[in-house]
Design a protein around this motif. Structure first.
Motif, PDB file in Angstrom:
ATOM      1  N   VAL A   1      42.969 -18.551  13.234  1.00  0.00           N
ATOM      2  CA  VAL A   1      41.601 -19.076  13.294  1.00  0.00           C
ATOM      3  C   VAL A   1      41.490 -20.482  12.711  1.00  0.00           C
ATOM      4  N   ARG A   2      42.025 -20.706  11.537  1.00  0.00           N
ATOM      5  CA  ARG A   2      41.840 -22.003  10.868  1.00  0.00           C
ATOM      6  C   ARG A   2      42.339 -23.181  11.718  1.00  0.00           C
ATOM      7  N   PRO A   3      43.582 -23.134  12.223  1.00  0.00           N
ATOM      8  CA  PRO A   3      44.010 -24.279  13.036  1.00  0.00           C
ATOM      9  C   PRO A   3      43.188 -24.449  14.317  1.00  0.00           C
ATOM     10  N   THR A   4      42.718 -23.351  14.862  1.00  0.00           N
ATOM     11  CA  THR A   4      41.910 -23.436  16.076  1.00  0.00           C
ATOM     12  C   THR A   4      40.558 -24.069  15.781  1.00  0.00           C
ATOM     13  N   ILE A   5      39.976 -23.704  14.657  1.00  0.00           N
ATOM     14  CA  ILE A   5      38.693 -24.304  14.263  1.00  0.00           C
ATOM     15  C   ILE A   5      38.886 -25.795  13.986  1.00  0.00           C
ATOM     16  N   GLN A   6      39.970 -26.129  13.318  1.00  0.00           N
ATOM     17  CA  GLN A   6      40.235 -27.544  13.040  1.00  0.00           C
ATOM     18  C   GLN A   6      40.353 -28.347  14.338  1.00  0.00           C
ATOM     19  N   ALA A   7      41.010 -27.780  15.334  1.00  0.00           N
ATOM     20  CA  ALA A   7      41.131 -28.463  16.630  1.00  0.00           C
ATOM     21  C   ALA A   7      39.763 -28.593  17.299  1.00  0.00           C
ATOM     22  N   ALA A   8      38.933 -27.552  17.183  1.00  0.00           N
ATOM     23  CA  ALA A   8      37.600 -27.601  17.784  1.00  0.00           C
ATOM     24  C   ALA A   8      36.725 -28.633  17.077  1.00  0.00           C
ATOM     25  N   VAL A   9      36.833 -28.724  15.763  1.00  0.00           N
ATOM     26  CA  VAL A   9      36.079 -29.741  15.019  1.00  0.00           C
ATOM     27  C   VAL A   9      36.516 -31.143  15.467  1.00  0.00           C
ATOM     28  N   ALA A  10      37.808 -31.318  15.680  1.00  0.00           N
ATOM     29  CA  ALA A  10      38.301 -32.613  16.171  1.00  0.00           C
ATOM     30  C   ALA A  10      37.706 -32.922  17.538  1.00  0.00           C
ATOM     31  N   GLU A  11      37.590 -31.916  18.393  1.00  0.00           N
ATOM     32  CA  GLU A  11      36.995 -32.127  19.715  1.00  0.00           C
ATOM     33  C   GLU A  11      35.512 -32.492  19.600  1.00  0.00           C
ATOM     34  N   VAL A  12      34.827 -31.902  18.612  1.00  0.00           N
ATOM     35  CA  VAL A  12      33.420 -32.264  18.387  1.00  0.00           C
ATOM     36  C   VAL A  12      33.341 -33.719  17.953  1.00  0.00           C
TER      37      VAL A  12
ATOM     38  N   MET B   1      35.944 -26.333  30.194  1.00  0.00           N
ATOM     39  CA  MET B   1      35.727 -26.140  28.775  1.00  0.00           C
ATOM     40  C   MET B   1      36.939 -26.710  28.021  1.00  0.00           C
ATOM     41  N   PRO B   2      36.697 -27.410  26.921  1.00  0.00           N
ATOM     42  CA  PRO B   2      37.804 -27.961  26.132  1.00  0.00           C
ATOM     43  C   PRO B   2      38.744 -26.873  25.611  1.00  0.00           C
ATOM     44  N   ALA B   3      39.994 -27.249  25.440  1.00  0.00           N
ATOM     45  CA  ALA B   3      41.053 -26.298  25.092  1.00  0.00           C
ATOM     46  C   ALA B   3      40.796 -25.567  23.781  1.00  0.00           C
ATOM     47  N   ALA B   4      40.315 -26.264  22.765  1.00  0.00           N
ATOM     48  CA  ALA B   4      40.110 -25.615  21.466  1.00  0.00           C
ATOM     49  C   ALA B   4      39.022 -24.540  21.545  1.00  0.00           C
ATOM     50  N   LEU B   5      37.960 -24.813  22.303  1.00  0.00           N
ATOM     51  CA  LEU B   5      36.908 -23.798  22.451  1.00  0.00           C
ATOM     52  C   LEU B   5      37.419 -22.593  23.230  1.00  0.00           C
ATOM     53  N   GLU B   6      38.228 -22.838  24.242  1.00  0.00           N
ATOM     54  CA  GLU B   6      38.818 -21.726  24.990  1.00  0.00           C
ATOM     55  C   GLU B   6      39.700 -20.886  24.071  1.00  0.00           C
TER      56      GLU B   6
ATOM     57  N   ASP C   1      37.470 -18.897  21.810  1.00  0.00           N
ATOM     58  CA  ASP C   1      36.888 -17.767  22.542  1.00  0.00           C
ATOM     59  C   ASP C   1      37.894 -16.623  22.682  1.00  0.00           C
ATOM     60  N   ARG C   2      39.149 -16.961  22.986  1.00  0.00           N
ATOM     61  CA  ARG C   2      40.188 -15.926  23.088  1.00  0.00           C
ATOM     62  C   ARG C   2      40.395 -15.231  21.748  1.00  0.00           C
ATOM     63  N   LEU C   3      40.412 -16.016  20.681  1.00  0.00           N
ATOM     64  CA  LEU C   3      40.582 -15.422  19.354  1.00  0.00           C
ATOM     65  C   LEU C   3      39.412 -14.506  19.000  1.00  0.00           C
ATOM     66  N   LEU C   4      38.211 -14.910  19.353  1.00  0.00           N
ATOM     67  CA  LEU C   4      37.046 -14.058  19.096  1.00  0.00           C
ATOM     68  C   LEU C   4      37.163 -12.742  19.865  1.00  0.00           C
ATOM     69  N   ASP C   5      37.592 -12.824  21.124  1.00  0.00           N
ATOM     70  CA  ASP C   5      37.796 -11.607  21.914  1.00  0.00           C
ATOM     71  C   ASP C   5      38.892 -10.735  21.300  1.00  0.00           C
ATOM     72  N   ASP C   6      39.981 -11.373  20.875  1.00  0.00           N
ATOM     73  CA  ASP C   6      41.068 -10.626  20.227  1.00  0.00           C
ATOM     74  C   ASP C   6      40.589  -9.966  18.937  1.00  0.00           C
ATOM     75  N   PHE C   7      39.757 -10.688  18.180  1.00  0.00           N
ATOM     76  CA  PHE C   7      39.221 -10.174  16.929  1.00  0.00           C
ATOM     77  C   PHE C   7      38.350  -8.943  17.201  1.00  0.00           C
ATOM     78  N   ARG C   8      37.462  -9.052  18.201  1.00  0.00           N
ATOM     79  CA  ARG C   8      36.599  -7.911  18.558  1.00  0.00           C
ATOM     80  C   ARG C   8      37.445  -6.698  18.964  1.00  0.00           C
ATOM     81  N   HIS C   9      38.457  -6.953  19.772  1.00  0.00           N
ATOM     82  CA  HIS C   9      39.320  -5.865  20.248  1.00  0.00           C
ATOM     83  C   HIS C   9      40.069  -5.228  19.073  1.00  0.00           C
TER      84      HIS C   9
END
Length: 107
Positions: free
Chosen positions: A34-45, A1-6, A9-17
């Motif tokens: 969240v914002r920088p992580t989403i930006q990295a994921a968008v770049a991966e897309v 799995m690409p790094a940004a999605l991982e 996913d960790r941030l989502l788990d942290d958010f739920r916790h």
């Protein structure tokens, strides 16, 4: 799995916790990341390393968690406002009692 999605996913788990514990400090920490992580994921897309659907799934989860956090914040704000109103009423009652007591007896 690409790094940004991982990372997302960790941030989502942290958010739920953090939500489960009502840990506002942790919610704020996750929110800041969240914002920088989403930006990295968008770049991966854009680079073709991640399917847009995979990111959309996580963004939907994030939106639901954000709504849950907002509802919790509104509830906490309302409870604090009620508490402040109660304190204010008690202070007014104490002041009224002090004013009556200081007048002394009336004959």
């Amino acid at each position: 799995m690409p790094a940004a999605l991982e990372s997302l996913d960790r941030l989502l788990d942290d958010f739920r916790h953090a939500l489960s514990l009502d840990d506002l400090d942790e919610i704020n920490r996750v929110n800041d990341a969240v914002r920088p992580t989403i930006q990295a994921a968008v770049a991966e897309v854009r680079d073709g390393a991640v399917e847009a659907g995979a990111l959309e799934e996580r963004l939907t989860d994030l939106q639901a968690l954000t709504e849950q956090a907002s509802q919790g914040a509104f509830k906490a704000r309302d409870e604090a406002a009620r508490g402040l109103r109660d304190i204010n009423q008690n202070r007014h009652a104490a002041n009224a009692y002090a004013n009556v007591k200081n007048r002394g007896p009336r004959y």
